[in-house]
Structure formats: structure tokens, C-alpha cells
Design a protein around this motif. Structure first.
Motif, mmCIF file in Angstrom:
data_model
loop_
_atom_site.group_PDB
_atom_site.id
_atom_site.type_symbol
_atom_site.label_atom_id
_atom_site.label_comp_id
_atom_site.label_asym_id
_atom_site.label_seq_id
_atom_site.Cartn_x
_atom_site.Cartn_y
_atom_site.Cartn_z
ATOM 1 N N LEU A 50 0.842 -1.191 0.000
ATOM 2 C CA LEU A 50 0.000 0.000 0.000
ATOM 3 C C LEU A 50 0.883 1.249 0.000
ATOM 4 C CD1 LEU A 50 -2.895 -0.715 2.555
ATOM 5 C CD2 LEU A 50 -3.042 -0.651 0.061
ATOM 6 N N PRO A 51 0.488 2.307 -0.691
ATOM 7 C CA PRO A 51 1.238 3.559 -0.611
ATOM 8 C C PRO A 51 1.007 4.235 0.741
ATOM 9 C CG PRO A 51 -0.740 3.861 -1.931
ATOM 10 C CD PRO A 51 -0.653 2.390 -1.623
ATOM 11 N N LEU A 52 2.009 4.976 1.199
ATOM 12 C CA LEU A 52 1.929 5.691 2.471
ATOM 13 C C LEU A 52 1.950 7.189 2.214
ATOM 14 C CD1 LEU A 52 2.072 5.928 5.608
ATOM 15 C CD2 LEU A 52 4.579 5.842 5.355
ATOM 16 N N TYR A 53 0.973 7.886 2.770
ATOM 17 C CA TYR A 53 0.896 9.340 2.689
ATOM 18 C C TYR A 53 0.855 9.910 4.100
ATOM 19 C CZ TYR A 53 -0.570 7.964 -1.967
ATOM 20 O OH TYR A 53 -0.630 7.377 -3.205
ATOM 21 N N ALA A 54 1.361 11.124 4.270
ATOM 22 C CA ALA A 54 1.403 11.742 5.589
ATOM 23 C C ALA A 54 1.011 13.209 5.500
ATOM 24 C CB ALA A 54 2.799 11.619 6.196
ATOM 25 N N ASP A 55 0.289 13.679 6.508
ATOM 26 C CA ASP A 55 -0.011 15.100 6.634
ATOM 27 C C ASP A 55 1.182 15.825 7.236
ATOM 28 O OD1 ASP A 55 -2.612 14.852 5.717
ATOM 29 O OD2 ASP A 55 -3.451 14.555 7.723
ATOM 30 N N ILE A 56 1.493 17.000 6.695
ATOM 31 C CA ILE A 56 2.495 17.851 7.323
ATOM 32 C C ILE A 56 1.985 19.287 7.311
ATOM 33 C CG2 ILE A 56 4.407 16.376 6.566
ATOM 34 C CD1 ILE A 56 5.162 18.631 4.582
ATOM 35 N N PRO A 57 2.407 20.110 8.284
ATOM 36 C CA PRO A 57 2.043 21.528 8.249
ATOM 37 C C PRO A 57 2.887 22.259 7.217
ATOM 38 C CG PRO A 57 3.487 21.105 10.104
ATOM 39 C CD PRO A 57 3.214 19.764 9.478
ATOM 40 N N PHE A 58 2.394 23.376 6.720
ATOM 41 C CA PHE A 58 3.113 24.111 5.679
ATOM 42 C C PHE A 58 4.476 24.608 6.148
ATOM 43 C CE2 PHE A 58 0.625 27.378 7.878
ATOM 44 C CZ PHE A 58 1.593 28.345 8.112
ATOM 45 N N TRP A 59 4.652 24.781 7.458
ATOM 46 C CA TRP A 59 5.901 25.364 7.964
ATOM 47 C C TRP A 59 7.012 24.339 8.174
ATOM 48 C CZ3 TRP A 59 6.772 23.098 12.642
ATOM 49 C CH2 TRP A 59 5.656 22.677 13.386
ATOM 50 N N PHE A 60 6.786 23.067 7.842
ATOM 51 C CA PHE A 60 7.857 22.069 7.949
ATOM 52 C C PHE A 60 9.032 22.389 7.011
ATOM 53 C CE2 PHE A 60 6.637 17.689 9.905
ATOM 54 C CZ PHE A 60 6.430 18.302 11.130
ATOM 55 N N ASP A 61 8.798 23.176 5.970
ATOM 56 C CA ASP A 61 9.901 23.514 5.068
ATOM 57 C C ASP A 61 10.871 24.525 5.689
ATOM 58 O OD1 ASP A 61 8.124 25.631 4.998
ATOM 59 O OD2 ASP A 61 8.403 26.035 2.863
ATOM 60 N N GLU A 62 10.470 25.137 6.792
ATOM 61 C CA GLU A 62 11.332 26.077 7.500
ATOM 62 C C GLU A 62 11.819 25.510 8.833
ATOM 63 O OE1 GLU A 62 9.018 29.616 7.889
ATOM 64 O OE2 GLU A 62 9.288 30.204 5.786
ATOM 65 N N HIS A 63 11.554 24.226 9.035
ATOM 66 C CA HIS A 63 11.918 23.585 10.296
ATOM 67 C C HIS A 63 12.954 22.493 10.002
ATOM 68 C CE1 HIS A 63 10.821 23.231 14.573
ATOM 69 N NE2 HIS A 63 11.370 22.050 14.427
ATOM 70 N N PHE A 64 14.179 22.704 10.475
ATOM 71 C CA PHE A 64 15.279 21.807 10.134
ATOM 72 C C PHE A 64 15.620 20.878 11.305
ATOM 73 C CE2 PHE A 64 15.486 25.070 7.034
ATOM 74 C CZ PHE A 64 16.086 24.511 5.921
ATOM 75 N N TYR A 65 16.048 19.681 10.949
ATOM 76 C CA TYR A 65 16.513 18.729 11.951
ATOM 77 C C TYR A 65 17.976 18.409 11.651
ATOM 78 C CZ TYR A 65 16.565 15.111 8.411
ATOM 79 O OH TYR A 65 16.859 14.388 7.285
ATOM 80 N N SER A 66 18.664 17.873 12.637
ATOM 81 C CA SER A 66 20.056 17.438 12.458
ATOM 82 C C SER A 66 20.323 16.313 13.432
ATOM 83 C CB SER A 66 21.022 18.602 12.708
ATOM 84 O OG SER A 66 22.371 18.166 12.572
ATOM 85 N N ASN A 67 20.597 15.125 12.899
ATOM 86 C CA ASN A 67 20.941 14.001 13.769
ATOM 87 C C ASN A 67 21.839 13.027 13.014
ATOM 88 O OD1 ASN A 67 19.153 12.093 12.296
ATOM 89 N ND2 ASN A 67 17.472 13.205 13.291
ATOM 90 N N ASN A 68 22.433 12.117 13.752
ATOM 91 C CA ASN A 68 23.404 11.185 13.165
ATOM 92 C C ASN A 68 22.760 10.175 12.226
ATOM 93 O OD1 ASN A 68 25.557 12.360 14.540
ATOM 94 N ND2 ASN A 68 25.256 11.061 16.358
ATOM 95 N N ARG A 69 21.500 9.848 12.465
ATOM 96 C CA ARG A 69 20.841 8.795 11.691
ATOM 97 C C ARG A 69 20.362 9.282 10.328
ATOM 98 N NH1 ARG A 69 16.041 6.714 14.585
ATOM 99 N NH2 ARG A 69 16.135 5.113 12.974
ATOM 100 N N PHE A 70 19.806 10.481 10.271
ATOM 101 C CA PHE A 70 19.155 10.938 9.045
ATOM 102 C C PHE A 70 19.809 12.178 8.439
ATOM 103 C CE2 PHE A 70 15.744 8.860 11.586
ATOM 104 C CZ PHE A 70 15.522 7.777 10.744
ATOM 105 N N GLY A 71 20.880 12.666 9.040
ATOM 106 C CA GLY A 71 21.573 13.813 8.477
ATOM 107 C C GLY A 71 20.929 15.127 8.862
#
Length: 317
Positions: A190-211
Motif C-alpha cells: 500500500l502507498p503511504l501518505y502523511a499530513d504535514i504543516p506548511f511550515w515544515f519547510d522552514e523547520h530543520f533537523y540534524s541528527n546522526n541517523r538521518f543527516g
């Protein structure tokens, strides 16, 4: 001209010559003309949205597929909806889902399994396992005409208090949940889709697993597509739907993924511009048509999702 306007003009011409009545009649005729011209525009906007792209809505009160099945299906068909995000309630008999999905497919509506709450990302939470077990068992038992067509997650980890106090850990758990669900989705095809808020493009993460990158780009890469919660009732300007969704549409095109733009019809009293709740369906269709015309040739743009069924029904025509 509307028949009512013709009737009043006829009465006017027959001799009702008072200035007061003349003024009233002229005003009525003008209003009638505006309505008669607006109705075709509304119908045209509605038709233009009924394409081969997604036109979806959410159904959170799952018991309605038992108590109000006919009303739901009639509404979906009348609005041209072709995708329903249906929350999973394991207390409802599987046979009820099977019959509902079978009836929905007959009118061209595919059904996605909708679920998740923010606390699903907590350690050892049973929600993800229970959801996956239920859905895997359901798909195994259901016939082809009774199966779900996709998985839709609405996690919203930013609603947890820990989003501010333990942010890096919360983001890690959120990413783990999406990764694990994507693996599961691949297993049951099955395909997987997810809801995200519009501001996720301005929210950055940084970790060892996903860069390191924006959360919107990460979610797009690790799902089959997103619904971006634009939550505006206007298109233009730096705070309008088009500006708030542009980066996601561009990046999804690069990744060969799909973007559905979601809008709100539930009442949000403190910020009326976030929802269409105080406007009409005609207003909503006209706004979505403007967005559709802007993005229609973009390969990644895949239509709209209206949140949600119950509040959409309350909008006037």
C-alpha cells in the motif's frame, strides 16, 4: 434572468410607479442578476476540480459508516470526492468496513486507512503495532473490492509539550514512526501518505541517523506523498496558499512524489483566515480553482483534501 426577476419587472411595468417600489425593484433585479451569473461560475469551478487528480476528505467519526453510510456516500458522490481518509476504529466490525469500501468503490471513491495520534511516537506505545496488525489482518481477509487503497498518517508531533522541551528526541521518534510505517506499507503493498504543516519547510533537523535538512523534504523522501495542511482561505500574498505550498510542490517534483493541498472547513474562532467555516462552498471552490489553475501542470501536484467531512457538510452553498 431569473424567473422571479422577470415577474417583478412585469409587475413594475404594469403600473407600480412609486419611487420607493421602483428602487426596491431595481435592487432586487440587480441582486437576481448577480446570483444568476454567479451560479454558472460556481458550477464551472466545481467541474474543473473534478479531474483525475485527488479530491479527498477526512472522516474521523468512523461509526458513521454504520449509522450514516448512505448519507456519506451520497455526499461524496455529489461533491465529486474520489478519495476518503477513513480513521480506523478496531471496535467496528470488519464486515462494516468491507461493505462500506465495496459501496464506495462502486461510486469511484477509494478509501485510505487513516490513523495516528501524537502520542504514538512515545516509547513502547501500542498504537502503531495495533494499527498495523489490524490493517494487515484486514487486507488479508478482504476481497479486492473491499481492500483499503492506501495508508494516511496524521501524526502532528508538534502538539506535544515535549516538542519544545525535548525537540531533538521528539523529531527522532517521529522519523522512526514514519520509517517503520513505510516498511510496513511496502510489505502489504500500500502507498503511504502523511499530513504535514506548511511550515515544515522552514523547520530543520540534524541528527546522526538521518543527516540534516528540512522536515518537509525528509517526509517527502520517506513517503509516497504528502498532504500539506495549507490552512488558509485565500491564495495570494506571502501568507496565501500558493506561497505556503510552493517549496513542497517543487521538491516533490524533484523526488517524483505527490503533493495534495489540504484546507480547513472546521471552525477556528481565533483566526478566521485559517478556515472556510464562515464562508460558502462557492468561496471554497473558487479558491481551490485558482490554486488548481496555478499548479495544474506541475507533475507533483495531486489535488486537494478537504478537512473534514462533518464540517464540510455545514458549509452553505
Amino acid at each position: 434572468m431569473l424567473p422571479e426577476a422577470r415577474l417583478i419587472l412585469w409587475t413594475f411595468n404594469k403600473g407600480d410607479t412609486s419611487m420607493k417600489n421602483k428602487g426596491f425593484i431595481c435592487l432586487f433585479v440587480i441582486v437576481s442578476l448577480v446570483i444568476s451569473m454567479a451560479s454558472p461560475i460556481y458550477a464551472t469551478d466545481k467541474r474543473r476540480l473534478q479531474t483525475n487528480k485527488t479530491f479527498a476528505t477526512y472522516l474521523w467519526h468512523t461509526n458513521k459508516i454504520v449509522t450514516d453510510k448512505k448519507d456519506i456516500l451520497n455526499f461524496l458522490q455529489s461533491k465529486g470526492v474520489n478519495t476518503l481518509y477513513l480513521q480506523i476504529d478496531p471496535n467496528i466490525q470488519m464486515s462494516k468496513y468491507q461493505q462500506f469500501i465495496k459501496d464506495a468503490l462502486k461510486i469511484g471513491v477509494r478509501v485510505h486507512a487513516l490513523d495516528v495520534a501524537p502520542d504514538w511516537i512515545e516509547p513502547n506505545h501500542k498504537g502503531p503495532e495495533q494499527f498495523m496488525n489490524w490493517l494487515a489482518n484486514y487486507q488479508l481477509k478482504a476481497s479486492n473490492s473491499e481492500k483499503f487503497s492506501g495508508i494516511h498518517l496524521d501524526v502532528e508531533p508538534y502538539t506535544l509539550t515535549e516538542w519544545d522541551t525535548n525537540h531533538e528526541e521528539i523529531v527522532n521518534r517521529y522519523q522512526d514512526l514514519l520509517i517503520n510505517t513505510k516498511l510496513f506499507a511496502n510489505q502489504i503493498k500500500l502507498p503511504l501518505y502523511a499530513d504535514i504543516p506548511f511550515w515544515f519547510d522552514e523547520h530543520f533537523y540534524s541528527n546522526n541517523r538521518f543527516g540534516k535538512c528540512s522536515l518537509s523534504e525528509w517526509v517527502i523522501r520517506n513517503t509516497d506523498g504528502i498532504s500539506i495542511m495549507a490552512n488558509r482561505n485565500f491564495t495570494d500574498g506571502q501568507n496565501g496558499i500558493l506561497a505556503l505550498t510552493a517549496s513542497e510542490v517543487r521538491y516533490a517534483k524533484k523526488m517524483n512524489k505527490r503533493v495534495v493541498i489540504a484546507i480547513e472547513t472546521d471552525q477556528i474562532d481565533d483566526a478566521p483566515y485559517l478556515s472556510f467555516s464562515h464562508l460558502t462552498q462557492q468561496d471554497m471552490y473558487h479558491t481551490l480553482t485558482k490554486v488548481n489553475d496555478h499548479y495544474y501542470k506541475e507533475k507533483s501536484f495531486d489535488g486537494f483534501a478537504i478537512h473534514h467531512y462533518s464540517s464540510w457538510k455545514q458549509l452553505t452553498d
